[in-house]
Scaffold this active site. Structure first.
Site, PDB file in Angstrom:
ATOM      1  N   GLU A  94      41.053  51.663  26.953  1.00  0.00           N
ATOM      2  CA  GLU A  94      40.701  50.586  26.091  1.00  0.00           C
ATOM      3  C   GLU A  94      40.051  49.519  26.974  1.00  0.00           C
ATOM      4  OE1 GLU A  94      40.841  50.637  22.832  1.00  0.00           O
ATOM      5  OE2 GLU A  94      41.819  52.699  22.807  1.00  0.00           O
ATOM      6  N   ASN A 116      28.164  47.582  46.954  1.00  0.00           N
ATOM      7  CA  ASN A 116      28.099  46.297  47.274  1.00  0.00           C
ATOM      8  C   ASN A 116      27.589  45.889  48.817  1.00  0.00           C
ATOM      9  OD1 ASN A 116      31.062  45.466  45.333  1.00  0.00           O
ATOM     10  ND2 ASN A 116      29.005  44.756  44.835  1.00  0.00           N
ATOM     11  N   TRP A 117      27.713  47.062  49.472  1.00  0.00           N
ATOM     12  CA  TRP A 117      26.762  46.765  50.901  1.00  0.00           C
ATOM     13  C   TRP A 117      25.509  46.476  51.025  1.00  0.00           C
ATOM     14  CZ3 TRP A 117      30.348  47.230  54.623  1.00  0.00           C
ATOM     15  CH2 TRP A 117      31.737  48.135  54.614  1.00  0.00           C
ATOM     16  N   SER A 167      32.578  47.518  45.937  1.00  0.00           N
ATOM     17  CA  SER A 167      32.075  48.598  45.383  1.00  0.00           C
ATOM     18  C   SER A 167      31.117  49.586  46.786  1.00  0.00           C
ATOM     19  CB  SER A 167      31.072  48.716  44.318  1.00  0.00           C
ATOM     20  OG  SER A 167      29.824  47.914  44.499  1.00  0.00           O
ATOM     21  N   TRP A 226      31.267  31.538  39.787  1.00  0.00           N
ATOM     22  CA  TRP A 226      32.044  30.561  39.900  1.00  0.00           C
ATOM     23  C   TRP A 226      31.589  29.518  40.766  1.00  0.00           C
ATOM     24  CZ3 TRP A 226      35.705  28.533  43.405  1.00  0.00           C
ATOM     25  CH2 TRP A 226      36.670  27.851  42.832  1.00  0.00           C
ATOM     26  N   ARG A 274      28.738  31.279  47.675  1.00  0.00           N
ATOM     27  CA  ARG A 274      29.189  32.230  46.700  1.00  0.00           C
ATOM     28  C   ARG A 274      30.663  32.824  47.458  1.00  0.00           C
ATOM     29  NH1 ARG A 274      26.552  35.830  43.589  1.00  0.00           N
ATOM     30  NH2 ARG A 274      27.763  37.725  44.547  1.00  0.00           N
ATOM     31  N   ASP A 317      35.198  40.416  38.927  1.00  0.00           N
ATOM     32  CA  ASP A 317      33.700  40.103  38.721  1.00  0.00           C
ATOM     33  C   ASP A 317      33.532  38.497  38.424  1.00  0.00           C
ATOM     34  OD1 ASP A 317      30.950  40.376  39.166  1.00  0.00           O
ATOM     35  OD2 ASP A 317      30.555  41.013  37.062  1.00  0.00           O
ATOM     36  N   GLY A 368      30.840  35.053  42.314  1.00  0.00           N
ATOM     37  CA  GLY A 368      29.751  34.250  42.994  1.00  0.00           C
ATOM     38  C   GLY A 368      29.238  33.034  41.976  1.00  0.00           C
ATOM     39  N   ARG A 381      37.262  43.625  31.906  1.00  0.00           N
ATOM     40  CA  ARG A 381      36.372  43.194  32.848  1.00  0.00           C
ATOM     41  C   ARG A 381      35.833  41.494  32.689  1.00  0.00           C
ATOM     42  NH1 ARG A 381      30.646  45.589  35.477  1.00  0.00           N
ATOM     43  NH2 ARG A 381      30.152  43.910  36.617  1.00  0.00           N
TER      44      ARG A 381
HETATM   45  C1  IPE Z   1      31.386  45.402  40.186  1.00  0.00           C
HETATM   46  O1  IPE Z   1      30.832  44.033  40.201  1.00  0.00           O
HETATM   47  C2  IPE Z   1      31.972  45.624  41.642  1.00  0.00           C
HETATM   48  C3  IPE Z   1      33.188  44.699  41.953  1.00  0.00           C
HETATM   49  C4  IPE Z   1      33.741  43.998  41.330  1.00  0.00           C
HETATM   50  C5  IPE Z   1      33.821  45.098  43.102  1.00  0.00           C
HETATM   51  P1  IPE Z   1      29.250  43.894  40.710  1.00  0.00           P
HETATM   52  O2  IPE Z   1      28.977  42.420  40.686  1.00  0.00           O
HETATM   53  O3  IPE Z   1      28.972  44.537  41.890  1.00  0.00           O
HETATM   54  O4  IPE Z   1      28.666  44.642  39.443  1.00  0.00           O
HETATM   55  P2  IPE Z   1      27.178  44.422  39.034  1.00  0.00           P
HETATM   56  O5  IPE Z   1      26.218  44.314  39.991  1.00  0.00           O
HETATM   57  O6  IPE Z   1      27.177  43.247  38.000  1.00  0.00           O
HETATM   58  O7  IPE Z   1      26.957  45.873  38.007  1.00  0.00           O
HETATM   59  C1  IPE Z   2      32.833  40.097  42.499  1.00  0.00           C
HETATM   60  O1  IPE Z   2      32.389  38.980  42.278  1.00  0.00           O
HETATM   61  C2  IPE Z   2      33.144  40.228  43.841  1.00  0.00           C
HETATM   62  C3  IPE Z   2      32.500  41.521  44.447  1.00  0.00           C
HETATM   63  C4  IPE Z   2      31.709  42.234  43.794  1.00  0.00           C
HETATM   64  C5  IPE Z   2      32.836  41.546  45.888  1.00  0.00           C
HETATM   65  P1  IPE Z   2      30.571  39.035  42.445  1.00  0.00           P
HETATM   66  O2  IPE Z   2      30.212  38.653  43.851  1.00  0.00           O
HETATM   67  O3  IPE Z   2      29.761  39.990  41.975  1.00  0.00           O
HETATM   68  O4  IPE Z   2      30.204  37.628  41.428  1.00  0.00           O
HETATM   69  P2  IPE Z   2      29.132  37.318  40.477  1.00  0.00           P
HETATM   70  O5  IPE Z   2      28.944  38.536  39.498  1.00  0.00           O
HETATM   71  O6  IPE Z   2      27.867  37.445  41.486  1.00  0.00           O
HETATM   72  O7  IPE Z   2      29.309  36.019  40.019  1.00  0.00           O
HETATM   73 MG    MG Z   3      29.290  40.541  40.045  1.00  0.00          MG
END
Ligand code: IPE
Ligand code: IPE
Ligand code: MG
Length: 243
Positions: free
Chosen positions: A209, A71-72, A68, A28, A36, A23, A26, A190
């Site tokens: 843990e 994520n769709w 996930s 970063w 992103r 995680d 985006g 995480r």
């Molecule tokens: C969790 O990250 C899913 C993945 C890293 C693949 P998300 O960015 O989707 O999680 P939320 O939305 O912050 O809970």
């Molecule tokens: C995790 O990074 C990658 C995926 C969930 C695909 P994010 O895209 O969730 O990045 P942030 O959390 O928005 O910074």
């Molecule tokens: Mg995220």
């Protein structure tokens, strides 16, 4: 770089199985004024480095959350870029697997993937069968609840077909999950600053843990992994018992 080859020693307490929620890609990118999706590309490189490092220090399984079931719901353009990166990544991973004799498994509902992606997944399965030792698991279109529901459906189907009998045990149920045959994660990391599980390995993390860090995934390094492992080694795992 801290990534020299170390043999796993009895008693050195390196986690057998590490799970990571990738995680912060985006954010970063946003901090650098980039789209992103640029963060996802760097994040894929970070995965490669961390997987090699895990293998070198004697971790047996690395399971990462890459995309996930939720994520769709992201903007179509971002989903498309992630899927494109994934295809490229899977293709490159197949070459790396052959070179470094790495096993790789994809966990997730593959029905939603393209035929090309499913073919790449089949090839990773085939190659994995040739090797032993370190295994990387990539969770793709993965959701912990979705995994449990799929497992329950498959069990019900086996029961109806007379292929399952007796009272269902936790162990038997575990064999219907994507992680069948793999020990539960010892350490769940995480990066990215959030302190939640976001539907990752709900069944398997019963006694993992948890380690949270504000470092964003593209900046995550072997040194950061060492910190997480050092913290893990200070934990007292009781599994509900009294010492
Ligand atoms: C969790 O990250 C899913 C993945 C890293 C693949 P998300 O960015 O989707 O999680 P939320 O939305 O912050 O809970
Ligand atoms: C995790 O990074 C990658 C995926 C969930 C695909 P994010 O895209 O969730 O990045 P942030 O959390 O928005 O910074
Ligand atoms: Mg995220």
């Amino acid at each position: 770089m801290a990534a020299e080859k170390k043999e796993r020693q009895p008693g050195d307490n390196i986690p057998r199985h590490i799970a990571i929620i990738l995680d912060g890609n985006g954010r970063w990118a946003k901090r650098r004024g980039l789209p992103r999706t640029a963060g996802h590309a760097v994040g894929a490189e970070t995965f490669r480095k961390i997987a090699t490092y895990c293998k070198n220090i004697g971790v047996e399984y690395l399971t990462v959350y890459a995309f996930s079931t939720e994520n769709w719901k992201r903007p179509e353009g971002e989903v498309k870029t992630i899927m494109r990166l994934l295809n490229k990544y899977l293709q490159e991973a197949i070459d790396t697997m052959e070179r470094d004799k790495i096993r790789m498994k994809i966990f997730g509902d593959l029905a939603a993937l393209t035929e090309e992606q499913r073919e790449l997944v089949r090839r990773t399965d085939e190659i994995s069968q040739r090797y032993e030792g370190f295994q990387a698991n990539i969770c793709l279109n993965y959701g912990g609840r979705d995994e449990i529901v799929h497992a329950a459906r498959r069990y019900a189907a086996d029961l109806a077909a007379g292929k399952a009998e007796g009272e269902l045990t936790e162990e038997q149920f575990g064999a219907y999950l994507y992680s069948a045959g793999i020990p539960d994660p010892d350490l769940l990391i995480r990066p990215g600053g959030e302190q939640r599980i976001s539907n990752f390995l709900l069944w398997q993390c019963a006694y993992a843990e948890f380690y949270f860090t504000d470092v964003l995934w593209p900046d995550f390094s072997p040194q950061e992994l060492d910190k997480a492992i050092a913290e893990f080694q200070r934990r007292d795992r009781r599994y509900g018992k009294v010492k």
